[in-house]
Design a protein around this motif. Structure first.
Motif, PDB file in Angstrom:
ATOM      1  N   ASP A   1       1.030  -1.180  -0.001  1.00  0.00           N
ATOM      2  CA  ASP A   1       0.053   0.188  -0.055  1.00  0.00           C
ATOM      3  C   ASP A   1       0.827   1.116  -0.106  1.00  0.00           C
ATOM      4  OD1 ASP A   1      -2.317  -1.293   0.178  1.00  0.00           O
ATOM      5  OD2 ASP A   1      -1.925  -1.819   2.351  1.00  0.00           O
ATOM      6  N   THR A   2       1.888   1.264   0.590  1.00  0.00           N
ATOM      7  CA  THR A   2       2.838   2.120   0.758  1.00  0.00           C
ATOM      8  C   THR A   2       3.454   2.580  -0.971  1.00  0.00           C
ATOM      9  OG1 THR A   2       3.421   1.932   2.932  1.00  0.00           O
ATOM     10  CG2 THR A   2       5.070   3.365   1.768  1.00  0.00           C
ATOM     11  N   PHE A   3       3.678   1.326  -1.392  1.00  0.00           N
ATOM     12  CA  PHE A   3       4.179   1.396  -2.801  1.00  0.00           C
ATOM     13  C   PHE A   3       3.424   2.148  -3.452  1.00  0.00           C
ATOM     14  CE2 PHE A   3       3.873  -0.399  -7.001  1.00  0.00           C
ATOM     15  CZ  PHE A   3       5.297  -0.059  -7.473  1.00  0.00           C
ATOM     16  N   ALA A   4       1.772   1.778  -3.531  1.00  0.00           N
ATOM     17  CA  ALA A   4       0.738   2.287  -4.207  1.00  0.00           C
ATOM     18  C   ALA A   4       0.657   3.739  -3.939  1.00  0.00           C
ATOM     19  CB  ALA A   4      -0.460   1.583  -3.831  1.00  0.00           C
ATOM     20  N   GLY A   5       0.764   4.140  -2.704  1.00  0.00           N
ATOM     21  CA  GLY A   5       0.737   5.641  -2.356  1.00  0.00           C
ATOM     22  C   GLY A   5       1.889   6.512  -3.081  1.00  0.00           C
TER      23      GLY A   5
ATOM     24  N   GLY B   1       7.697   4.751  -5.808  1.00  0.00           N
ATOM     25  CA  GLY B   1       6.918   3.835  -4.708  1.00  0.00           C
ATOM     26  C   GLY B   1       7.477   2.885  -4.054  1.00  0.00           C
ATOM     27  N   SER B   2       8.738   2.356  -4.759  1.00  0.00           N
ATOM     28  CA  SER B   2       9.675   1.012  -3.978  1.00  0.00           C
ATOM     29  C   SER B   2      10.409   1.966  -3.025  1.00  0.00           C
ATOM     30  CB  SER B   2      10.644   0.726  -5.206  1.00  0.00           C
ATOM     31  OG  SER B   2       9.604   0.055  -6.077  1.00  0.00           O
ATOM     32  N   ASN B   3      10.926   3.365  -3.140  1.00  0.00           N
ATOM     33  CA  ASN B   3      11.802   3.875  -2.272  1.00  0.00           C
ATOM     34  C   ASN B   3      10.951   4.069  -1.061  1.00  0.00           C
ATOM     35  OD1 ASN B   3      13.967   5.287  -1.265  1.00  0.00           O
ATOM     36  ND2 ASN B   3      12.950   7.284  -1.850  1.00  0.00           N
ATOM     37  N   LEU B   4       9.562   4.461  -1.089  1.00  0.00           N
ATOM     38  CA  LEU B   4       8.888   4.696   0.217  1.00  0.00           C
ATOM     39  C   LEU B   4       8.441   3.396   0.842  1.00  0.00           C
ATOM     40  CD1 LEU B   4       6.793   7.812  -1.454  1.00  0.00           C
ATOM     41  CD2 LEU B   4       8.306   7.862   0.982  1.00  0.00           C
ATOM     42  N   ALA B   5       8.391   2.365   0.144  1.00  0.00           N
ATOM     43  CA  ALA B   5       7.929   1.258   0.866  1.00  0.00           C
ATOM     44  C   ALA B   5       9.169   0.619   1.548  1.00  0.00           C
ATOM     45  CB  ALA B   5       7.610   0.169  -0.375  1.00  0.00           C
ATOM     46  N   SER B   6      10.452   0.954   1.070  1.00  0.00           N
ATOM     47  CA  SER B   6      11.602   0.432   1.918  1.00  0.00           C
ATOM     48  C   SER B   6      11.671   0.875   3.153  1.00  0.00           C
ATOM     49  CB  SER B   6      12.746   0.702   0.852  1.00  0.00           C
ATOM     50  OG  SER B   6      13.134   2.104   1.030  1.00  0.00           O
ATOM     51  N   PHE B   7      11.088   2.124   3.443  1.00  0.00           N
ATOM     52  CA  PHE B   7      11.011   2.655   4.853  1.00  0.00           C
ATOM     53  C   PHE B   7      10.013   1.911   5.824  1.00  0.00           C
ATOM     54  CE2 PHE B   7      12.948   6.383   2.523  1.00  0.00           C
ATOM     55  CZ  PHE B   7      13.918   6.431   3.218  1.00  0.00           C
ATOM     56  N   CYS B   8       8.962   1.585   4.963  1.00  0.00           N
ATOM     57  CA  CYS B   8       7.711   1.234   5.838  1.00  0.00           C
ATOM     58  C   CYS B   8       7.947  -0.123   6.397  1.00  0.00           C
ATOM     59  CB  CYS B   8       6.374   0.901   4.771  1.00  0.00           C
ATOM     60  SG  CYS B   8       5.102   0.070   5.567  1.00  0.00           S
ATOM     61  N   VAL B   9       8.777  -1.127   5.899  1.00  0.00           N
ATOM     62  CA  VAL B   9       9.111  -2.374   6.416  1.00  0.00           C
ATOM     63  C   VAL B   9      10.252  -2.186   7.635  1.00  0.00           C
ATOM     64  CG1 VAL B   9       8.710  -3.394   4.478  1.00  0.00           C
ATOM     65  CG2 VAL B   9      10.941  -2.558   4.798  1.00  0.00           C
ATOM     66  N   GLU B  10      10.716  -1.109   7.899  1.00  0.00           N
ATOM     67  CA  GLU B  10      11.728  -0.880   9.000  1.00  0.00           C
ATOM     68  C   GLU B  10      11.199  -0.895  10.241  1.00  0.00           C
ATOM     69  OE1 GLU B  10      15.360   1.031   6.304  1.00  0.00           O
ATOM     70  OE2 GLU B  10      13.907   2.514   7.524  1.00  0.00           O
ATOM     71  N   LYS B  11       9.901  -0.578  10.552  1.00  0.00           N
ATOM     72  CA  LYS B  11       9.466  -0.614  11.885  1.00  0.00           C
ATOM     73  C   LYS B  11       8.017  -1.060  11.806  1.00  0.00           C
ATOM     74  CE  LYS B  11      12.012   3.106  13.958  1.00  0.00           C
ATOM     75  NZ  LYS B  11      11.979   4.375  14.759  1.00  0.00           N
ATOM     76  N   PHE B  12       7.586  -1.523  12.969  1.00  0.00           N
ATOM     77  CA  PHE B  12       6.254  -2.102  12.797  1.00  0.00           C
ATOM     78  C   PHE B  12       4.938  -0.951  12.479  1.00  0.00           C
ATOM     79  CE2 PHE B  12       8.050  -5.415  15.668  1.00  0.00           C
ATOM     80  CZ  PHE B  12       7.593  -6.449  15.090  1.00  0.00           C
ATOM     81  N   GLY B  13       4.072  -1.380  11.620  1.00  0.00           N
ATOM     82  CA  GLY B  13       2.883  -0.715  11.435  1.00  0.00           C
ATOM     83  C   GLY B  13       3.460   0.522  10.808  1.00  0.00           C
ATOM     84  N   THR B  14       2.576   1.741  11.090  1.00  0.00           N
ATOM     85  CA  THR B  14       2.864   2.991  10.357  1.00  0.00           C
ATOM     86  C   THR B  14       4.024   3.777  11.145  1.00  0.00           C
ATOM     87  OG1 THR B  14       1.235   3.942  11.830  1.00  0.00           O
ATOM     88  CG2 THR B  14       0.549   3.185   9.558  1.00  0.00           C
TER      89      THR B  14
END
Length: 307
Positions: free
Chosen positions: A238-242, A266-279
């Motif tokens: 979803d972060t990728f899609a955003g 999108g790939s760049n932002l998704a790479s941050f999302c996975v570094e911690k839990f949730g949002t």
């Protein structure tokens, strides 16, 4: 300034991975899409539904990111959609432990009047009839409609899903979903079949192995950035899609060439999302950090070769 309309869940998640577990935390497709798109210069709004158990602080977070929440319905006496999942050691597979639809079961989306002329529409993962209902409320044809879906809807609402797929310009699915939807194992053939269903562009997400963009016979591949820390893949798609839809809305360019850039953003932002839990990571992420990692993406994929 272009308008981005986001449709999807605003929810509670409880997540367990090999690196830890959480109690109920903020989640939902529209939440991740909205937080990701907030890094671009645009107007955005979320259409969703929550119960009155949903904390004001979560709504305040969205408004602090300049996201219009007038389309988020709050149902008095209702309970917010809840999902709980357990990820396996490879983080690519997971077991759903709990799914409580709650107020989402009777969700009738209402698009805010000032977003019925949205330039870009991002239809997050929801029942296809809800996605179609949103398109029916628009007063003009958007420049681009992006749809995200999953195998659950292919299993239980395929005719309705095929109807909404006919109406969109871009579809984003993972490799397993692309194969199920098309009946083809080869992702090149799968993308061609899906384009025949209506979308001009097909994005196939491959998690830690990057993403593919197909348009006619053109293909573009973006790798995923190798990361030191991956704690929680929830919301990465979803972060990728955003990031993808947000970049296109900001740039006002829907060419194939520009979509390549959107895939990278999108790939760049998704790479941050996975570094911690949730949002959690997306809530504190700075534009400076995004720019630095974008340079890393560029270095990862740029090379000179004599032919």
């Amino acid at each position: 300034m272009n308008k981005l309309l986001i449709v999807g869940t605003v929810a509670f998640d409880a997540i367990e991975t090999p690196f830890g577990k959480t109690d109920k935390i903020l989640g939902g497709a529209a939440t991740y899409i909205g937080l990701s798109a907030s890094f671009f210069n645009l107007q955005s709004a979320i259409v969703s539904v929550v119960g009155d158990d949903f904390p004001q602080e979560h709504l305040d977070l969205l408004t602090s990111k300049n996201i219009d929440i007038s389309g988020i319905e709050i149902v008095k006496g209702g309970k917010t959609f809840f999902w709980s999942g357990l990820y396996h050691n490879d983080l690519n597979s997971r077991d759903t432990l709990v799914t409580e639809l709650n107020v989402l079961a009777d969700f009738q989306p209402k698009v805010p009047q000032n977003f019925k002329d949205a330039d870009i529409v991002m239809l997050g993962n929801l029942h296809p009839l809800v996605q179609s209902s949103v398109l029916d409320q628009l007063e003009k044809k958007p420049k681009l409609i992006v749809l995200d879906t999953m195998n659950f809807w292919m299993d239980c609402a395929l005719p309705e899903l095929l109807d909404v797929i006919k109406r969109v310009d871009v579809i984003t699915v993972n490799d397993e979903e692309a194969r199920q939807l098309s009946g083809e194992y080869s992702l090149v053939r799968a993308a061609a079949k899906i384009q025949d269903m209506g979308p001009k562009y097909v994005v196939i997400k491959k998690g830690e192995h990057g993403a593919l963009l197909f348009h006619n016979r053109e293909v573009f591949f973006a790798p995923a950035l190798p990361l030191e820390d991956v704690f929680d893949p929830t919301g990465a798609g979803d972060t990728f899609a955003g990031g993808f839809s947000g970049f296109i809305a900001q740039s006002e360019n829907i060419s194939f060439g520009n979509m390549k850039n959107a895939i990278i953003y999108g790939s760049n932002l998704a790479s941050f999302c996975v570094e911690k839990f949730g949002t959690e990571r997306m809530e504190t992420l700075s534009k400076a950090e995004v720019a630095i990692r974008l340079q890393q993406f560029k270095s990862l994929t740029q090379f000179d070769i004599e032919i």
